[in-house]
Design an enzyme around this catalytic site. Structure first.
Site, mmCIF file in Angstrom:
data_model
loop_
_atom_site.group_PDB
_atom_site.id
_atom_site.type_symbol
_atom_site.label_atom_id
_atom_site.label_comp_id
_atom_site.label_asym_id
_atom_site.label_seq_id
_atom_site.Cartn_x
_atom_site.Cartn_y
_atom_site.Cartn_z
ATOM 1 N N ASN A 7 21.957 5.513 23.174
ATOM 2 C CA ASN A 7 21.608 4.186 22.664
ATOM 3 C C ASN A 7 20.530 4.353 21.595
ATOM 4 O O ASN A 7 19.368 4.589 21.912
ATOM 5 C CB ASN A 7 21.108 3.310 23.829
ATOM 6 C CG ASN A 7 20.649 1.944 23.357
ATOM 7 O OD1 ASN A 7 20.889 1.554 22.222
ATOM 8 N ND2 ASN A 7 19.974 1.216 24.235
ATOM 9 N N TRP A 8 20.965 4.226 20.322
ATOM 10 C CA TRP A 8 20.024 4.490 19.227
ATOM 11 C C TRP A 8 19.224 3.255 18.819
ATOM 12 O O TRP A 8 18.460 3.290 17.851
ATOM 13 C CB TRP A 8 20.776 5.098 18.029
ATOM 14 C CG TRP A 8 21.301 6.474 18.341
ATOM 15 C CD1 TRP A 8 20.931 7.267 19.390
ATOM 16 C CD2 TRP A 8 22.289 7.219 17.613
ATOM 17 N NE1 TRP A 8 21.622 8.452 19.366
ATOM 18 C CE2 TRP A 8 22.465 8.459 18.279
ATOM 19 C CE3 TRP A 8 23.051 6.969 16.469
ATOM 20 C CZ2 TRP A 8 23.367 9.430 17.845
ATOM 21 C CZ3 TRP A 8 23.946 7.940 16.027
ATOM 22 C CH2 TRP A 8 24.094 9.145 16.707
ATOM 23 N N LYS A 9 19.441 2.153 19.533
ATOM 24 C CA LYS A 9 18.636 0.931 19.340
ATOM 25 C C LYS A 9 18.467 0.640 17.847
ATOM 26 O O LYS A 9 19.430 0.678 17.096
ATOM 27 C CB LYS A 9 17.288 1.093 20.065
ATOM 28 C CG LYS A 9 17.468 1.541 21.524
ATOM 29 C CD LYS A 9 16.207 1.482 22.336
ATOM 30 C CE LYS A 9 16.486 2.022 23.729
ATOM 31 N NZ LYS A 9 15.438 1.738 24.699
ATOM 32 N N HIS A 90 21.264 -5.447 28.143
ATOM 33 C CA HIS A 90 20.182 -4.462 28.053
ATOM 34 C C HIS A 90 18.837 -5.192 28.186
ATOM 35 O O HIS A 90 18.674 -6.304 27.689
ATOM 36 C CB HIS A 90 20.256 -3.709 26.721
ATOM 37 C CG HIS A 90 19.323 -2.554 26.680
ATOM 38 N ND1 HIS A 90 17.982 -2.707 26.410
ATOM 39 C CD2 HIS A 90 19.516 -1.238 26.928
ATOM 40 C CE1 HIS A 90 17.395 -1.514 26.486
ATOM 41 N NE2 HIS A 90 18.312 -0.608 26.805
ATOM 42 N N GLU A 160 19.353 0.573 35.151
ATOM 43 C CA GLU A 160 18.207 0.911 34.303
ATOM 44 C C GLU A 160 16.971 0.148 34.781
ATOM 45 O O GLU A 160 16.773 -1.018 34.379
ATOM 46 C CB GLU A 160 18.486 0.513 32.851
ATOM 47 C CG GLU A 160 19.625 1.251 32.207
ATOM 48 C CD GLU A 160 19.415 1.361 30.694
ATOM 49 O OE1 GLU A 160 19.320 2.494 30.210
ATOM 50 O OE2 GLU A 160 19.311 0.325 30.032
ATOM 51 N N GLY A 166 11.743 3.667 28.367
ATOM 52 C CA GLY A 166 10.755 3.985 27.333
ATOM 53 C C GLY A 166 9.367 4.331 27.833
ATOM 54 O O GLY A 166 8.421 4.408 27.055
ATOM 55 N N SER A 202 14.245 6.647 30.582
ATOM 56 C CA SER A 202 13.475 7.892 30.418
ATOM 57 C C SER A 202 14.246 9.153 30.805
ATOM 58 O O SER A 202 13.677 10.096 31.347
ATOM 59 C CB SER A 202 12.150 7.814 31.187
ATOM 60 O OG SER A 202 11.325 6.830 30.602
ATOM 61 N N GLY A 223 18.104 6.509 25.726
ATOM 62 C CA GLY A 223 17.549 5.866 24.529
ATOM 63 C C GLY A 223 16.776 6.857 23.679
ATOM 64 O O GLY A 223 17.351 7.674 22.963
HETATM 65 P P1 PGA Z 1 14.927 5.270 27.173
HETATM 66 O O1 PGA Z 1 15.867 3.976 26.980
HETATM 67 O O2 PGA Z 1 15.833 6.438 27.399
HETATM 68 O O3 PGA Z 1 14.149 5.358 25.888
HETATM 69 O O4 PGA Z 1 14.053 4.999 28.348
HETATM 70 C C1 PGA Z 1 16.998 3.809 27.772
HETATM 71 C C2 PGA Z 1 17.680 2.542 27.360
HETATM 72 O O5 PGA Z 1 17.013 1.651 26.831
HETATM 73 O O6 PGA Z 1 18.893 2.388 27.524
#
Ligand code: PGA
Length: 236
Positions: A7-9, A90, A160, A166, A202, A223
């Site tokens: 997930n490159w947001k 999400h 999640e 994050g 994470s 992410g």
């Molecule tokens: P993260 O994000 O790996 O940076 O914790 C995961 C996500 O938002 O799907």
């Protein structure tokens, strides 16, 4: 076969996105992993034309059809682009765009109507986790999002924990396994053609092997770690 979803947001600009897409598309096509990646919506059309074989996911859709809907992410146009997956619910969409479980339920139905496989994200806050009400909370999320009257095609569910996204924090491996197995048991009461349960929050190079080894976990949603070339090269 384990799902590996990147997930490159909104982390990457266009040249960075193309560079990483190139790396993902060079990963070996084995039975061990299925790679799906979710770039910013602005780049999906270009990526699909440069890398037609990539398994792309959008990061969101909306429930409005084609027409006078300014700002809309119309699922029928996503389907036209031959994009097969979309994240739904999400936690960042829930926070920034006020997504609710009711809205996720409506989007899920749109996905079923358009043969898009939804990656439905659920997870508890730190307060809920600390007060040991995670299972109860997730159970409520599931019963709002899914209906026992519906017959679902393939669905991916991503557990999640919000406090894990994050932050560098994750539940214990045994907790991740227990929750994913708990979710699978609940989902047995519903009708799915195929259901897979992923963990996200994470995930990084230090913990991915352990997470993928958990018997109840069918893959990971990654992410921030997934925007590093070294992370993608791990799967070479
Ligand atoms: P993260 O994000 O790996 O940076 O914790 C995961 C996500 O938002 O799907």
């Amino acid at each position: 076969m384990k799902y590996i979803i990147f997930n490159w947001k909104s982390y990457l600009n266009l040249p960075e996105t193309l560079k990483l897409s190139n790396l993902v598309n060079k990963l070996p096509n084995t039975k061990k992993y299925k790679f799906i990646y979710s770039p910013n919506i602005l780049f999906t059309s270009l990526i699909k034309s440069r890398f037609p074989k990539s398994n792309l996911s959008t990061q969101n859709i909306d429930i409005f059809g084609r027409g006078a809907n300014t700002g809309s992410i119309d699922i029928s146009l996503i389907k036209d682009l031959k994009i097969k997956f979309s994240l739904l619910g999400h936690s960042e969409v829930r926070t920034n765009l006020l997504e609710t479980d009711q809205l996720v339920a409506a989007k899920l139905n749109q996905c079923m109507d358009h043969q898009i496989t939804p990656i439905v994200c659920i997870g508890e806050t730190l307060n809920i986790y600390k007060s040991k009400k995670t299972k109860n909370f997730l159970n409520n999320q599931i019963s709002t999002i899914f209906s026992k009257k519906n017959k679902y095609q393939e669905v991916i569910l991503a557990y999640e924990p919000i406090w894990s996204i994050g932050t560098g924090l994750t539940p214990q491996m045994s907790e991740i396994n227990e929750i994913c197995s708990f979710l699978m048991n609940i989902l047995k009461k519903y009708s799915f053609k195929k259901i897979n349960i992923l963990y996200g929050g994470s995930v990084n190079l230090d913990n991915i092997k352990d997470i993928l080894n958990l018997p109840s976990v069918d893959g990971v949603l990654v992410g921030s770690a997934s925007i590093k070339a070294s992370f993608i090269k791990f799967f070479k």
